[in-house]
Write an enzyme that holds these catalytic residues in place. Structure first.
Site, PDB file in Angstrom:
ATOM      1  N   TYR A 178     135.780  -7.077 104.176  1.00 14.54           N
ATOM      2  CA  TYR A 178     136.660  -7.548 103.811  1.00 14.54           C
ATOM      3  C   TYR A 178     136.349  -8.431 102.500  1.00 14.54           C
ATOM      4  O   TYR A 178     137.230  -8.517 101.497  1.00 14.54           O
ATOM      5  CB  TYR A 178     137.118  -8.748 104.889  1.00 14.54           C
ATOM      6  N   LYS A 182     138.474  -7.993  98.889  1.00 19.38           N
ATOM      7  CA  LYS A 182     139.049  -9.185  98.117  1.00 19.38           C
ATOM      8  C   LYS A 182     138.558  -9.356  96.717  1.00 19.38           C
ATOM      9  O   LYS A 182     139.242  -9.881  95.695  1.00 19.38           O
ATOM     10  CB  LYS A 182     139.121 -10.455  98.808  1.00 19.38           C
TER      11      LYS A 182
END
Length: 255
Positions: A178, A182
């Site tokens: 994750y 990003k």
């Protein structure tokens, strides 16, 4: 950031049937924009759009799975045929890769033991999906007199903040899926901004903060409305607003 211009035109928000995306759609509609709520599940998208119309907003569902090229192309064709242009694109759709789990306990994302298939799935949505949707919508955005693109990121994407052993993220477990996805998204934001600068398209990344949503099993301390506010501000920047930036409610986020 500069003062925003009077809201107008057409906005598409991906992943808009719940969470931050829904909050962004609600606020943009409340400002007078026609908002297209992108959602993988047509039923949920229709429900969210109906709720916004019941509150007086101009909102419409758009079936959109950012990982499916056929779906992305169909959504772009729909926007072109119905509206002829796009003024705001909010790339909000994203997955954590860990289901409903607090980022503080995402043990399946520890780099040395992570499942590569999970990493691929996260990047497919959070990075490649953004590229697919943005590229499909750019021709429509170029027809806008003042187009804006906002990529929804996170404070954890900041290399400066994440690498500080005394900083706010020191207590979180390392993430190989994750968080890097990003970080890649913020890097992409700069590259799109550099390419589209000549067209007057402002492209920025937003860090909404730790918002109470499904993605963190509702452990966040900010409301959806509070998290959505910075995204909406970037979506309604004036012509003298920034581009290639990374912002949170408190101001610029370090890279």
């Amino acid at each position: 950031m500069s003062e925003h211009h009077p809201p107008r035109g057409i906005a598409l928000v991906t992943g808009a049937n719940k969470g931050i995306g829904r909050g962004v759609a609600e606020q943009l509609a409340a400002l007078g924009m026609t908002v297209l709520l992108g959602a993988r599940d047509p039923g949920r998208g229709a429900e969210a759009a109906a709720a916004r119309r019941a509150a007086g907003g101009d909102a419409h569902p758009v079936a959109l799975d950012v990982t499916d090229q056929t779906s992305v192309r169909a959504a772009a064709q729909h926007v072109e045929e119905r509206y002829g242009r796009l003024d705001v694109l909010v790339n909000n759709a994203g997955i954590t890769g860990s289901g409903q789990v607090s980022p503080a306990d995402a043990r399946d994302q520890i780099p040395t033991t992570v499942d590569l298939d999970m990493v691929r799935a996260v990047f497919e949505t959070n990075v490649f999906g953004v590229i697919a949707v943005t590229n499909a919508m750019v021709p429509l955005l170029r027809r806008s007199p003042a187009a804006r693109i906002v990529n929804v990121s996170t404070h954890a994407a900041s290399q400066t903040l994440s690498s500080d052993p005394e900083g706010p993220f020191a207590a979180l477990l390392p993430s190989a899926a994750y968080t890097p996805s990003k970080s890649a998204l913020t890097a992409l934001t700069v590259q799109y901004a550099n390419e589209l600068r000549k067209d007057g398209v402002l492209v920025n990344a937003a860090a909404p903060g730790y918002v109470d949503t499904d993605s963190n099993d509702h452990t966040g301390f900010l409301t959806v409305a509070e998290g959505a506010a910075v995204v909406v501000r970037l979506a309604t920047l004036g012509d003298d607003g920034p581009t290639a930036g990374f912002f949170a409610a408190e101001g610029p986020v370090p890279w």
